[in-house]
Design a protein around this motif. Sequence first.
Motif, PDB file in Angstrom:
ATOM      1  N   TRP A  21     -81.092  28.660 107.135  1.00 57.32           N
ATOM      2  CA  TRP A  21     -80.226  28.470 106.662  1.00 57.32           C
ATOM      3  C   TRP A  21     -78.532  27.452 106.367  1.00 57.32           C
ATOM      4  O   TRP A  21     -78.233  26.785 107.057  1.00 57.32           O
ATOM      5  CB  TRP A  21     -79.212  28.831 108.844  1.00 57.32           C
ATOM      6  CG  TRP A  21     -80.128  29.879 109.340  1.00 57.32           C
ATOM      7  CD1 TRP A  21     -81.061  31.195 108.621  1.00 57.32           C
ATOM      8  CD2 TRP A  21     -79.761  30.568 110.587  1.00 57.32           C
ATOM      9  NE1 TRP A  21     -81.022  31.828 108.875  1.00 57.32           N
ATOM     10  CE2 TRP A  21     -80.632  31.479 110.422  1.00 57.32           C
ATOM     11  CE3 TRP A  21     -79.397  29.951 112.026  1.00 57.32           C
ATOM     12  CZ2 TRP A  21     -81.033  31.796 111.452  1.00 57.32           C
ATOM     13  CZ3 TRP A  21     -79.422  30.300 113.017  1.00 57.32           C
ATOM     14  CH2 TRP A  21     -80.596  31.393 113.402  1.00 57.32           C
ATOM     15  N   HIS A  40     -82.856  20.846 118.412  1.00 55.44           N
ATOM     16  CA  HIS A  40     -84.129  19.914 117.573  1.00 55.44           C
ATOM     17  C   HIS A  40     -83.648  18.349 118.122  1.00 55.44           C
ATOM     18  O   HIS A  40     -83.220  18.172 118.302  1.00 55.44           O
ATOM     19  CB  HIS A  40     -83.503  21.406 116.618  1.00 55.44           C
ATOM     20  CG  HIS A  40     -84.359  22.310 115.782  1.00 55.44           C
ATOM     21  ND1 HIS A  40     -84.843  22.911 116.894  1.00 55.44           N
ATOM     22  CD2 HIS A  40     -83.689  22.925 114.976  1.00 55.44           C
ATOM     23  CE1 HIS A  40     -85.339  24.289 116.018  1.00 55.44           C
ATOM     24  NE2 HIS A  40     -85.082  23.420 115.123  1.00 55.44           N
ATOM     25  N   GLY A  73     -89.733  15.538 115.361  1.00 55.13           N
ATOM     26  CA  GLY A  73     -89.978  14.638 115.062  1.00 55.13           C
ATOM     27  C   GLY A  73     -89.423  13.458 116.561  1.00 55.13           C
ATOM     28  O   GLY A  73     -89.843  12.502 116.905  1.00 55.13           O
ATOM     29  N   LYS A  78     -91.971  11.838 111.831  1.00 53.33           N
ATOM     30  CA  LYS A  78     -91.292  12.601 110.093  1.00 53.33           C
ATOM     31  C   LYS A  78     -91.168  11.896 108.993  1.00 53.33           C
ATOM     32  O   LYS A  78     -91.168  11.869 108.033  1.00 53.33           O
ATOM     33  CB  LYS A  78     -91.419  13.462 110.426  1.00 53.33           C
ATOM     34  CG  LYS A  78     -91.517  14.724 110.887  1.00 53.33           C
ATOM     35  CD  LYS A  78     -90.801  16.217 110.437  1.00 53.33           C
ATOM     36  CE  LYS A  78     -90.060  16.579 112.031  1.00 53.33           C
ATOM     37  NZ  LYS A  78     -90.016  17.946 111.528  1.00 53.33           N
TER      38      LYS A  78
HETATM   39  C1  FMN Z   1     -88.478  27.955 106.228  1.00 49.78           C
HETATM   40  C2  FMN Z   1     -87.985  27.391 107.554  1.00 49.78           C
HETATM   41  C3  FMN Z   1     -86.457  27.830 108.130  1.00 49.78           C
HETATM   42  C4  FMN Z   1     -85.751  26.801 109.104  1.00 49.78           C
HETATM   43  N1  FMN Z   1     -84.678  26.811 109.417  1.00 49.78           N
HETATM   44  C5  FMN Z   1     -84.186  26.285 110.057  1.00 49.78           C
HETATM   45  C6  FMN Z   1     -82.701  27.142 110.198  1.00 49.78           C
HETATM   46  O1  FMN Z   1     -82.034  26.998 109.312  1.00 49.78           O
HETATM   47  N2  FMN Z   1     -82.352  25.883 111.645  1.00 49.78           N
HETATM   48  C7  FMN Z   1     -82.742  25.462 112.206  1.00 49.78           C
HETATM   49  O2  FMN Z   1     -82.436  25.491 113.195  1.00 49.78           O
HETATM   50  N3  FMN Z   1     -84.469  26.109 112.296  1.00 49.78           N
HETATM   51  C8  FMN Z   1     -84.553  26.126 111.463  1.00 49.78           C
HETATM   52  N4  FMN Z   1     -86.176  26.052 110.813  1.00 49.78           N
HETATM   53  C9  FMN Z   1     -86.448  25.445 112.534  1.00 49.78           C
HETATM   54  C10 FMN Z   1     -87.414  23.793 111.918  1.00 49.78           C
HETATM   55  O3  FMN Z   1     -87.421  23.554 110.755  1.00 49.78           O
HETATM   56  C11 FMN Z   1     -88.648  23.399 113.125  1.00 49.78           C
HETATM   57  O4  FMN Z   1     -88.048  23.678 114.497  1.00 49.78           O
HETATM   58  C12 FMN Z   1     -88.701  21.870 113.723  1.00 49.78           C
HETATM   59  O5  FMN Z   1     -89.728  22.072 114.157  1.00 49.78           O
HETATM   60  C13 FMN Z   1     -87.261  20.452 114.579  1.00 49.78           C
HETATM   61  O6  FMN Z   1     -87.847  19.636 113.465  1.00 49.78           O
HETATM   62  P1  FMN Z   1     -86.609  18.612 114.744  1.00 49.78           P
HETATM   63  O7  FMN Z   1     -87.185  18.692 115.644  1.00 49.78           O
HETATM   64  O8  FMN Z   1     -87.668  17.313 114.165  1.00 49.78           O
HETATM   65  O9  FMN Z   1     -85.481  18.390 114.325  1.00 49.78           O
HETATM   66  C14 FMN Z   1     -87.103  26.524 109.917  1.00 49.78           C
HETATM   67  C15 FMN Z   1     -87.905  26.784 109.885  1.00 49.78           C
HETATM   68  C16 FMN Z   1     -88.961  27.459 109.183  1.00 49.78           C
HETATM   69  C17 FMN Z   1     -90.353  27.179 108.542  1.00 49.78           C
END
Ligand code: FMN
Length: 180
Positions: A21, A40, A73, A78
């Motif tokens: 997004w 997140h 994370g 990561k």
């Molecule tokens: C292709 C793809 C696109 C993603 N896009 C988004 C996004 O636009 N916004 C979002 O909040 N999470 C998105 N996610 C999910 C996060 O990457 C995922 O929940 C991640 O583990 C969060 O990492 P963190 O907890 O270390 O911040 C996406 C996942 C994938 C596979």
Amino acid sequence: MPVSIVGALVKGKPNFLTVAWITIVSHEPQRIAIVLNRNHYTTPGITEMKTFSISIPSEEMIEITDYCCLVSGRKTNKSELFQVFYGELETAPMIQECPLNVECQLEKTIEIGSTDMFIGKIHGIYTEEKYMKEGTLDLQKVRPLILSGSNAQYLNIGKNIGSAWSIGKNMINTPSMKSA
Ligand SMILES: Cc1cc2nc3c(=O)[nH]c(=O)nc-3n(C[C@H](O)[C@H](O)[C@H](O)COP(=O)(O)O)c2cc1C
């Protein structure tokens, strides 16, 4: 949707997550927005440091890009997945392996339900000569990933099929398209 890897410092360490997004929101100054779920691990890091990065991975980085989504994370470190570099803002971790890196200064946060839209002023754009053609970025060389959200598939880009702000000119002044 275009697939990116967003980076931010969280508790003093770089963290990266997969983000689709993402959109440009203004030209002068250039601003770009990402939308993140508030739960997140990365989200409070951006709010606190007021900087983030958007890196565009190429096709061959598909597995590591997806991995950045599969683990948070919160439980998995990561910070050592990539060769990290910093620009002038000094707190937006960027990825040496990615063909394109964008360094952003957080300008505004819009809360939308369970998500935060972060609007960032683009402070720096980093690429290498090998991804350029005639002075501009060449997506055929970058080979970005595209997400098809409805069936959760990654796609690659196809061929150039027409010039924007140009190919539609054929329809101007055709009898059926005259203004009312
Ligand atoms: C292709 C793809 C696109 C993603 N896009 C988004 C996004 O636009 N916004 C979002 O909040 N999470 C998105 N996610 C999910 C996060 O990457 C995922 O929940 C991640 O583990 C969060 O990492 P963190 O907890 O270390 O911040 C996406 C996942 C994938 C596979």
